[in-house]
Scaffold this motif. Structure first.
Motif, PDB file in Angstrom:
ATOM      1  N   VAL A 152       0.805  -1.228   0.000  1.00 34.40           N
ATOM      2  CA  VAL A 152       0.000   0.000   0.000  1.00 34.40           C
ATOM      3  C   VAL A 152       0.835   1.273   0.000  1.00 34.40           C
ATOM      4  O   VAL A 152       0.299   2.344  -0.285  1.00 34.40           O
ATOM      5  N   SER A 153       2.113   1.178   0.303  1.00 36.62           N
ATOM      6  CA  SER A 153       2.930   2.392   0.432  1.00 36.62           C
ATOM      7  C   SER A 153       3.462   2.827  -0.928  1.00 36.62           C
ATOM      8  O   SER A 153       3.989   2.009  -1.688  1.00 36.62           O
ATOM      9  N   PRO A 154       3.341   4.134  -1.263  1.00 38.70           N
ATOM     10  CA  PRO A 154       3.918   4.619  -2.521  1.00 38.70           C
ATOM     11  C   PRO A 154       5.433   4.584  -2.470  1.00 38.70           C
ATOM     12  O   PRO A 154       6.037   4.608  -1.401  1.00 38.70           O
ATOM     13  N   ALA A 155       6.038   4.529  -3.646  1.00 36.56           N
ATOM     14  CA  ALA A 155       7.502   4.490  -3.717  1.00 36.56           C
ATOM     15  C   ALA A 155       8.080   5.787  -3.172  1.00 36.56           C
ATOM     16  O   ALA A 155       7.605   6.874  -3.494  1.00 36.56           O
ATOM     17  N   PRO A 156       9.102   5.703  -2.307  1.00 42.60           N
ATOM     18  CA  PRO A 156       9.719   6.920  -1.758  1.00 42.60           C
ATOM     19  C   PRO A 156      10.613   7.608  -2.786  1.00 42.60           C
ATOM     20  O   PRO A 156      10.860   7.092  -3.876  1.00 42.60           O
ATOM     21  N   ASP A 157      11.102   8.795  -2.393  1.00 44.93           N
ATOM     22  CA  ASP A 157      12.024   9.569  -3.216  1.00 44.93           C
ATOM     23  C   ASP A 157      11.434   9.915  -4.585  1.00 44.93           C
ATOM     24  O   ASP A 157      12.085   9.760  -5.625  1.00 44.93           O
ATOM     25  N   ALA A 158      10.184  10.378  -4.577  1.00 45.72           N
ATOM     26  CA  ALA A 158       9.561  10.806  -5.828  1.00 45.72           C
ATOM     27  C   ALA A 158      10.277  12.048  -6.351  1.00 45.72           C
ATOM     28  O   ALA A 158      10.838  12.834  -5.581  1.00 45.72           O
ATOM     29  N   PRO A 159      10.285  12.264  -7.667  1.00 45.11           N
ATOM     30  CA  PRO A 159      10.924  13.472  -8.219  1.00 45.11           C
ATOM     31  C   PRO A 159      10.315  14.740  -7.619  1.00 45.11           C
ATOM     32  O   PRO A 159       9.108  14.819  -7.388  1.00 45.11           O
ATOM     33  N   GLY A 160      11.162  15.714  -7.359  1.00 44.64           N
ATOM     34  CA  GLY A 160      10.695  16.986  -6.833  1.00 44.64           C
ATOM     35  C   GLY A 160      10.518  17.021  -5.333  1.00 44.64           C
ATOM     36  O   GLY A 160       9.933  17.970  -4.811  1.00 44.64           O
ATOM     37  N   THR A 161      11.020  16.018  -4.628  1.00 48.25           N
ATOM     38  CA  THR A 161      10.924  15.998  -3.167  1.00 48.25           C
ATOM     39  C   THR A 161      12.310  16.201  -2.556  1.00 48.25           C
ATOM     40  O   THR A 161      13.334  16.005  -3.210  1.00 48.25           O
ATOM     41  N   TRP A 162      12.312  16.571  -1.267  1.00 51.89           N
ATOM     42  CA  TRP A 162      13.562  16.770  -0.524  1.00 51.89           C
ATOM     43  C   TRP A 162      13.483  16.034   0.793  1.00 51.89           C
ATOM     44  O   TRP A 162      12.435  16.017   1.461  1.00 51.89           O
ATOM     45  N   ARG A 163      14.588  15.404   1.165  1.00 50.45           N
ATOM     46  CA  ARG A 163      14.771  14.817   2.493  1.00 50.45           C
ATOM     47  C   ARG A 163      16.230  15.008   2.861  1.00 50.45           C
ATOM     48  O   ARG A 163      17.089  15.185   1.983  1.00 50.45           O
ATOM     49  N   PRO A 164      16.572  14.969   4.157  1.00 46.49           N
ATOM     50  CA  PRO A 164      17.980  15.113   4.548  1.00 46.49           C
ATOM     51  C   PRO A 164      18.838  14.005   3.952  1.00 46.49           C
ATOM     52  O   PRO A 164      18.380  12.866   3.796  1.00 46.49           O
ATOM     53  N   GLY A 165      20.069  14.333   3.640  1.00 45.13           N
ATOM     54  CA  GLY A 165      20.955  13.351   3.043  1.00 45.13           C
ATOM     55  C   GLY A 165      21.296  12.199   3.954  1.00 45.13           C
ATOM     56  O   GLY A 165      21.688  11.122   3.497  1.00 45.13           O
ATOM     57  N   TRP A 166      21.146  12.397   5.289  1.00 43.59           N
ATOM     58  CA  TRP A 166      21.521  11.334   6.220  1.00 43.59           C
ATOM     59  C   TRP A 166      20.446  10.269   6.358  1.00 43.59           C
ATOM     60  O   TRP A 166      20.695   9.216   6.914  1.00 43.59           O
ATOM     61  N   THR A 167      19.227  10.529   5.880  1.00 43.16           N
ATOM     62  CA  THR A 167      18.183   9.508   6.021  1.00 43.16           C
ATOM     63  C   THR A 167      18.453   8.356   5.076  1.00 43.16           C
ATOM     64  O   THR A 167      18.949   8.525   3.969  1.00 43.16           O
ATOM     65  N   ARG A 168      18.102   7.171   5.534  1.00 44.56           N
ATOM     66  CA  ARG A 168      18.432   5.958   4.800  1.00 44.56           C
ATOM     67  C   ARG A 168      17.618   5.855   3.508  1.00 44.56           C
ATOM     68  O   ARG A 168      16.430   6.114   3.500  1.00 44.56           O
ATOM     69  N   PRO A 169      18.259   5.495   2.385  1.00 41.55           N
ATOM     70  CA  PRO A 169      17.506   5.336   1.139  1.00 41.55           C
ATOM     71  C   PRO A 169      16.551   4.149   1.235  1.00 41.55           C
ATOM     72  O   PRO A 169      16.616   3.367   2.178  1.00 41.55           O
ATOM     73  N   HIS A 170      15.687   4.030   0.260  1.00 45.78           N
ATOM     74  CA  HIS A 170      14.655   2.970   0.270  1.00 45.78           C
ATOM     75  C   HIS A 170      15.301   1.600   0.352  1.00 45.78           C
ATOM     76  O   HIS A 170      16.274   1.338  -0.301  1.00 45.78           O
TER      77      HIS A 170
END
Length: 311
Positions: free
Chosen positions: A293-311
């Motif tokens: 049910v969860s959408p794919a993370p890191d969609a284009p045009g979004t921002w998150r801190p660089g230290w957060t773990r990738p998908h």
């Protein structure tokens, strides 16, 4: 008191025979006799009288029997409370009104037979310690904190990127905007009381401020979301960040506005954490449900801190 001896005592009393009790317990008749003898020595009384037809409880045995049954019921409940699959799945969420809580509500509706205990812990260190001790089964967190990777026995997977929105009162300069870019927020006062230094969400906002030159004020006591909404509604100079999935209800007279933030969209990256050796069957069900049910993370045009773990 030896609970196996108590269980054997109840089995003999109900079967009326040492031999039949041994069959019911899948042990030898000699083992049954030894357990009963040990229990009699412990209590200092005779519990059974041998008869041609088997064994009958003595007066002392009759007095003990209802208490012995209750002891076994309590012991069984104690074991069930900590045995994976026979106790509720214990899940930590970051707050009770956000998108993660919504995910858990959806999971409960999809799997109504799964018992859940939902709780809220302060920060990722407390959550990881609880996962490692078995106090909880899963936690939703932004990982990893800067310079502090997760222990090897803790697994994680990104499950949700939750967009931030700007929440303003009706008199705010941006209240009537259909959307606002992150750059346009520079110079505006964003008030977020209750940010706790050292938590992963404090680190998130620190990086957001550094990346876009924003002003986030965490001053003043945190009286909860209702007081925050009251203040924002009455103070044109103040706004606050609220995640898109946060469920809020406010008085009609407040006139609050939820304004999408764009270019880029700041998202809070939620990951599901669990101990790699956790055997609770509902944990597997939860992970499969979230994957579906969860959408794919890191969609284009979004921002998150660089230290957060990738998908």
């Amino acid at each position: 008191m030896d609970f196996e001896a108590v269980r054997t005592f109840v089995a003999v009393a109900e079967a009326g025979q040492f031999r039949k009790a041994a069959v019911d317990l899948s042990v030898t008749q000699q083992a049954v006799s030894k357990r009963i003898a040990a229990l009699e020595r412990h209590l200092g009384v005779r519990l059974f009288t041998r008869t041609p037809h088997g064994a009958e409880p003595t007066i002392d045995g009759q007095a003990l029997l209802p208490h012995a049954r209750e002891l076994l019921r309590v012991a069984d409940r104690a074991v069930a409370s900590v045995r994976a699959g026979r106790r509720p799945l214990r899940v930590d969420v970051i707050n009770s009104r956000g998108a993660v809580s919504g995910l858990m509500r959806d999971f409960h509706r999809a799997h109504p037979g799964t018992e859940l205990d939902v709780l809220m812990m302060l920060d990722i260190d407390a959550a990881v310690a609880a996962l490692r001790s078995g106090a909880i089964d899963a936690s939703f967190r932004a990982v990893a904190d800067p310079g502090r990777p997760l222990p090897e026995d803790i697994a994680s997977v990104r499950v949700l990127d939750e967009p931030l929105q700007l929440l303003t009162g009706p008199g705010h300069a941006l209240a009537r905007a259909r959307s606002v870019t992150v750059a346009e927020l520079a110079g505006h006062r964003i008030w977020m009381p209750g940010i706790v230094p050292g938590t992963e969400w404090a680190a998130y906002y620190d990086d957001l401020v550094a990346a876009f030159g924003l002003t986030i004020e965490a001053t003043g006591p945190n009286f909860g979301s209702d007081a925050l909404l009251d203040t924002v509604a009455d103070t044109p100079a103040l706004a606050t960040f609220m995640s898109e999935g946060t469920r809020l209800v406010w008085p009609a007279g407040h006139g609050l506005r939820r304004v999408p933030v764009t270019d880029p969209v700041p998202v809070y990256p939620h990951s599901l954490l669990w101990h790699r050796d956790n055997p609770h069957p509902a944990l597997t069900v939860l992970r499969a449900h979230l994957a579906g049910v969860s959408p794919a993370p890191d969609a284009p045009g979004t921002w998150r801190p660089g230290w957060t773990r990738p998908h």
